[in-house]
Design an enzyme around this catalytic site. Structure first.
Site, PDB file in Angstrom:
ATOM      1  CE1 TYR A   1       0.425  18.603  -8.925  1.00 53.52           C
ATOM      2  CE2 TYR A   1      -0.809  20.257 -10.195  1.00 53.52           C
ATOM      3  CZ  TYR A   1      -0.667  19.093  -9.355  1.00 53.52           C
ATOM      4  OH  TYR A   1      -1.634  18.047  -9.691  1.00 53.52           O
ATOM      5  CD  GLU A   2       6.062  23.213 -13.075  1.00 51.35           C
ATOM      6  OE1 GLU A   2       7.187  23.511 -13.535  1.00 51.35           O
ATOM      7  OE2 GLU A   2       5.203  23.268 -13.887  1.00 51.35           O
ATOM      8  N   GLY A   3       7.820  23.728  -7.264  1.00 54.01           N
ATOM      9  CA  GLY A   3       8.513  24.593  -6.212  1.00 54.01           C
ATOM     10  C   GLY A   3       7.907  25.554  -5.198  1.00 54.01           C
TER      11      GLY A   3
ATOM     12  CD  GLN B   1       7.800  28.855 -10.169  1.00 56.10           C
ATOM     13  OE1 GLN B   1       8.558  29.438 -10.893  1.00 56.10           O
ATOM     14  NE2 GLN B   1       8.025  27.399 -10.174  1.00 56.10           N
TER      15      GLN B   1
END
Length: 231
Positions: free
Chosen positions: A80-82, A87
């Site tokens: 979802y976020e990269g 991360q």
């Protein structure tokens, strides 16, 4: 500060505190822990849903029982976020290597302070040595990552995922120690279940961090030595 509510307390402090030093410390801690919260827990979440699917055997793969929906829903959380690989790079590169590991040292100091303050808690007797070893492993892994990065620019990319998972397992060990400590003096079924589950974590889950450390220690060479025409 109650470390069992680290995330919400730190976020509130980082946004609203009028104490500049406290605000800066909270901002640094939120920045350090955010990629771990995003990646470690979503990776373990997918692992858990796949285990649940496996329990159903072949039926776990069809829609009738709903398990395949859980797997698909959890799978998207990792990108979802990269993506979780991004991360991990954020953690190892920007949040750790960029400041020479000072953010990790601050985290370890807080964790060690909690251990020292609660060392006499009867429920920690069986796990205290394992927790101390886990904190030491995070420190040595951080030192290894920094040393490798100083010698080889590929080291961060090669070891970031393993480093994030080591960090996640160690944080969870500290959280489980806090949960175990909170059951001291209680004999209800909920407390008993917590103690058994906590022991399971320390005995059957936390040791995974050791194998991840071995992978991290191996460095970047075998990942980077293949020339493009050898693929």
């Amino acid at each position: 500060m109650d470390n069992t509510v680290i995330e919400i307390t730190l976020i509130n402090t980082s946004k609203f505190s009028e104490d500049a030093d406290a605000k800066k410390k909270a901002e640094d801690r939120v920045a350090l822990l955010t990629p771990i919260a995003k990646a470690f827990f979503t990776d373990r979440g997918l692992d858990t849903t796949i285990t649940g699917q496996q329990v159903f055997g072949g039926h776990g793969y069809i829609r009738e029982w709903g398990m395949e929906q859980f797997v698909r829903d959890c799978r998207i959380s990792q990108i979802y976020e990269g993506t979780n690989g991004i991360q991990a790079l954020d953690l190892a590169g920007r949040k750790v290597a960029r400041n020479g590991g000072k953010s990790v040292d601050a985290f370890l100091a807080d964790a060690q302070a909690w251990v020292d303050a609660n060392g006499d808690n009867a429920q920690l007797a069986a796990v205290k040595d394992d927790l101390q070893a886990a904190l030491a492993l995070l420190k040595s892994s951080t030192d290894t990552l920094l040393a490798q990065a100083g010698d080889n620019p590929d080291a961060i990319s090669a070891g970031a995922v393993e480093y994030l998972d080591i960090f996640g397992y160690v944080i969870y060990a500290w959280l489980w120690a806090q949960m175990l400590a909170a059951t001291d003096g209680r004999d209800d079924d909920f407390a008993k279940a917590k103690r058994i589950t906590g022991q399971y974590y320390f005995q059957r889950v936390l040791p995974k961090a050791q194998s991840l450390a071995a992978q991290l220690n191996s460095g970047a060479a075998t990942m980077m030595d293949l020339d493009a025409d050898l693929f």
